[in-house]
Design an enzyme around this catalytic site. Structure first.
Site, short mmCIF file in Angstrom:
data_model
loop_
_atom_site.label_atom_id
_atom_site.label_comp_id
_atom_site.label_asym_id
_atom_site.label_seq_id
_atom_site.Cartn_x
_atom_site.Cartn_y
_atom_site.Cartn_z
N CYS A 176 0.84 -1.20 0.00
CA CYS A 176 0.00 0.00 0.00
C CYS A 176 0.87 1.25 0.00
O CYS A 176 0.59 2.23 -0.70
CB CYS A 176 -0.91 0.02 1.23
SG CYS A 176 -2.10 -1.33 1.29
N ASP B 130 36.26 19.73 16.84
CA ASP B 130 36.73 21.10 16.98
C ASP B 130 37.19 21.28 18.43
O ASP B 130 36.73 20.57 19.32
CB ASP B 130 35.58 22.06 16.65
CG ASP B 130 35.93 23.50 16.92
OD1 ASP B 130 36.98 23.94 16.45
OD2 ASP B 130 35.16 24.18 17.62
N ASP C 222 30.72 23.62 16.89
CA ASP C 222 29.67 24.45 17.48
C ASP C 222 29.56 25.84 16.91
O ASP C 222 28.61 26.55 17.17
CB ASP C 222 29.88 24.56 19.00
CG ASP C 222 31.07 25.45 19.33
OD1 ASP C 222 32.06 25.39 18.58
OD2 ASP C 222 31.01 26.19 20.33
N ASP D 48 32.44 26.43 11.80
CA ASP D 48 32.44 24.97 11.65
C ASP D 48 31.40 24.50 10.64
O ASP D 48 31.41 23.33 10.24
CB ASP D 48 32.17 24.29 13.00
CG ASP D 48 33.25 24.56 14.02
OD1 ASP D 48 34.43 24.58 13.62
OD2 ASP D 48 32.92 24.75 15.21
#
Length: 752
Positions: free
Chosen positions: A16, A434, A636, A640
């Site tokens: 379906c 980082d 963050d 980045d």
């Protein structure tokens, strides 16, 4: 291009879902469509200038199903219509299961003497009378099981086939065949064939499949438990201060900039910023972070979190669908409605599954009838093949696990953008971290200030004034640390002209007719600024894992600032856990190599890529990828974002910028690096669970269909009863969903 999600109704199996997907894709202007059978959702990307949601709904209706747009505010109370529909459907199924179960029990008891060839004293023979069984079976087949035949007819008119087609064919053939020995038993006897009837088989098969569907519905309902929990976290009312009066209102009536009072023990109604007072908040319900968080004037608060100690007032900054909790729920819903790449094989199989089963059933009948001349044998095997085949298990194998896995991620403070992201996380080989704000706190402070002309004199204060004035124009965390230091020294800052920022290098500006430049040693060398006067101190501070920036006035070095950024408490154990999982951990930073090396040594990272400018970070990720490795980037900041987007899996620290979060595949709400360990372990557990489900679904059909076709009969004389085939089919889907629900017991294995 726009995106929309439709809530679907009327699906009975994965076939379906394929039918709906094809119907939507045929609409002009639709770029992409993904139908999730487990979640009963269609995620569509379309050109709004060529089509509309109404046309998409119409396409679904024409395919024989129905669709409703998902409500815009995900935190709004559940749509009563949808809730009533689900409850009514389950009540209807329950009634049908009970009635057909009682009738089937009577039919089976009445058929026992004929089945075993012995008269049982407590069972009267009239219970096995074919005419009575025909009458008793009719309501089971055409009322309880009526939807199978209706849906099969609809599919036939659309030239498609679904699981309902198989059930209708299997039970319909058994019922229709049984009519002939019921009314013409003598003809069968003359042909040397026992006039056996299979009314009880048709009735029991319908009962078992309905029971399986009821259990499946209830189990599938539990897969969305995480979303219901998240929605249930929000407060119901808010204490708003209007016209100098405190009034309690529903949170739906809160408007932007309302001042809201929160007392100890109360939930924060919406997102905002504290304007008076302070407190400690428990944010574990949305961040997964168990430790309370201190909040004071100017700090942000998140709706649905719990106020622990003091009272405070805050200004509403985000309400309704814009709140942090609403965004979490929306991301989880999107992830649950998406498809993982591992599902592709199952989708391909499902596309031809039902027609292939019908072809096998026809071939089975012809082979046994021609070989043995036994219509009973041919009928039993044909019905068995039609009934035992189950495309539902294949269709549910992946989405149910994804739904539970993404929900479990949200409970642990991990937002997963899509099923593909979750699957890719399982394959990660290298984690690139980082430094600032990821491994470290991201809140650097000035610890050392050394000048060429000595300390504790007016020259030092003048140099601080020049440096602080320039850095005040920068948004870099190191600049903020310098400004805070100058303010702590009670230095009065002044205006700056011709301010310029050089990404990854430094800043400069004109202050009191002096060209002031503040930045890295590499940048100073490029500018031709001699740093020899302070080189010894510069090296010493870097050896202590401090970031050092130089201050030059009119092209001459005048001073240096040593800036320290403390390592997060969880970084060391998180990195150790990642390495124990067999992952390579790399530090990528724009800081100088000596400082990076000191931090890496402290947290146990062996590979360092330092002195990398923001524009070069993405290139460094691509270099690692060229080695054939699946790479995850954790960051963050805005700088980045390109690297997060370039990585196979971008992991954003939730305490970072919106740009970084938007570019990522996974978001760690709390910023705790242990969440990376949890995310990868969850990914591995989810993919393992999916593979188990797919194995069970494939092996069930690969083994079950040949056995039902009678492959064992020539060797052992044993045939699979259609009743057993029906039970197996009914519970195959239930077993897959139940296995997926085991993921709710997931617990991260973290060694501290």
């Amino acid at each position: 291009m726009e995106n929309t999600t439709l809530k679907l109704r009327g699906m009975s199996c994965a076939s379906c879902a394929n039918n709906i997907e094809n119907a939507i894709r045929s609409v002009s202007g639709v770029e992409a469509c993904s139908v999730n059978f487990g979640a009963e959702l269609a995620t569509i990307t379309y050109d709004s200038s060529q089509t509309s949601i109404a046309e998409l709904q119409s396409a679904v209706d024409e395919a024989g199903y129905s669709a409703q747009p998902m409500q815009d505010d995900v935190l709004a109370p559940e749509d009563d219509t949808e809730k009533r529909f689900t409850q009514a459907e389950n009540r209807d199924l329950t009634r049908k299961v009970w009635l057909s179960g009682i009738i089937s029990s009577i039919l089976v008891i009445g058929s026992l003497p004929a089945m075993i060839g012995l008269q049982i004293p407590l069972i009267p023979m009239w219970l096995h009378h074919p005419l009575l069984q025909l009458i008793l079976t009719a309501p089971v087949l055409f009322w309880a099981g009526g939807s199978f035949f209706v849906n099969a007819w609809k599919s036939l008119k659309r030239h498609t086939a679904t699981m309902d087609t198989l059930v209708a064919l299997g039970t319909g053939v058994a019922y229709l065949y049984s009519l002939f020995p019921t009314f013409f038993p003598q003809w069968f006897i003359q042909q040397g064939i026992n006039p056996d009837v299979y009314f009880e088989a048709a009735s029991v098969i319908i009962t078992l499949i309905l029971l399986g569907r009821l259990l499946e519905n209830r189990a599938k309902g539990q897969t969305s438990e995480a979303i219901r929990k998240l929605i249930g976290l929000q407060a119901k009312t808010a204490r708003v201060i209007r016209n100098s009066q405190e009034i309690d209102i529903p949170i739906a009536e809160v408007i932007l900039d309302d001042i809201i009072l929160v007392r100890p023990g109360e939930k924060i109604p919406v997102d905002g910023e504290i304007v008076e007072g302070s407190s400690t908040l428990d944010e574990s319900m949305v961040t997964g972070e168990s430790l309370p968080v201190k909040k004071q004037l100017g700090d942000e608060v998140i709706g649905a979190t719990l106020n622990k100690t003091g009272s405070f007032k805050f200004r509403a900054t985000r309400i309704g669908k814009d709140t942090f909790l609403a965004q979490i729920v929306k991301l989880v819903q999107q992830a649950q409605g998406s498809k993982a790449p591992i599902q592709r094989l199952a989708d391909q199989v499902t596309g031809w599954f039902v027609p292939a089963v019908i072809a096998i059933a026809i071939a089975t009948f012809l082979i046994w009838f021609n070989l043995m001349g036994n219509v009973t044998l041919a009928l039993i095997t044909t019905v068995g093949v039609l009934i035992i085949a189950c495309p539902c298990a294949l269709g549910l194998a992946t989405p149910t696990s994804i739904m539970v896995g993404t929900g479990k991620g949200a409970e642990n403070g991990i937002l997963i953008k899509s099923a593909e992201s979750l699957e890719l996380a399982y394959q990660i080989q290298t984690i690139v971290l980082d430094k600032t704000g990821t491994i470290t706190q991201g809140k650097p402070t000035v610890t050392d200030f050394i000048t060429v002309r000595g300390t504790a004199n007016q020259n030092e204060l003048n140099l601080l004034r020049l440096a602080g004035s320039v850095e005040r124009n920068s948004e870099h965390p190191l600049a903020e640390a310098v400004v805070q230091y100058t303010q702590s020294q009670q230095v009065i800052l002044t205006d700056v002209r011709s301010f310029e920022a050089f990404a990854g290098s430094g800043v400069q500006g004109n202050v009191l007719n002096n060209l002031v430049q503040i930045g890295t040693q590499r940048w100073f060398k490029e500018l031709g600024i001699d740093t020899n006067n302070l080189q010894q101190d510069w090296n010493r501070l870097e050896s202590l894992a401090k970031t050092v920036v130089g201050i030059a006035v009119d092209g001459q070095i005048e001073g240096i600032l040593g800036i320290a950024d403390a390592v997060k408490p969880s970084s060391i154990s998180a990195i150790r856990n990642l390495q124990r999982m067999g992952l390579e951990v790399v530090m990528l930073t724009g800081d100088n190599y000596r400082t990076a090396e000191a931090i890496a040594s402290l947290v146990g990272i062996r590979k360092i890529i330092a002195e990398v400018r923001p524009s070069q970070k993405a290139a460094q990720i691509e270099t690692i990828q060229k080695e054939g490795k699946i790479v995850a980037m954790v960051g963050d900041g805005i700088n980045d974002a390109p690297a997060l987007a370039s990585a196979d899996v971008g992991i954003a620290i939730g305490t970072g910028t919106d740009v970084a979060i938007a570019a990522s595949d996974l978001t760690l709400i709390s910023g705790d690096l242990q969440s990376i360990v949890t995310a990868i372990q969850l990914s591995r557990a989810t993919i393992s669970n999916i593979r188990q489900n797919l194995f069970f679904a494939f092996i069930y059909n690969v083994i079950g269909i040949p056995i039902a076709a009678g492959i064992l009969y020539p060797f052992s004389g044993w045939l699979l009863s259609p009743i057993i085939a029906g039970a197996a089919m009914a519970f195959s889907s239930v077993s897959v969903v139940t296995n997926a629900l085991r993921l709710r017991n997931f617990r991260p294995k973290i060694v501290h």
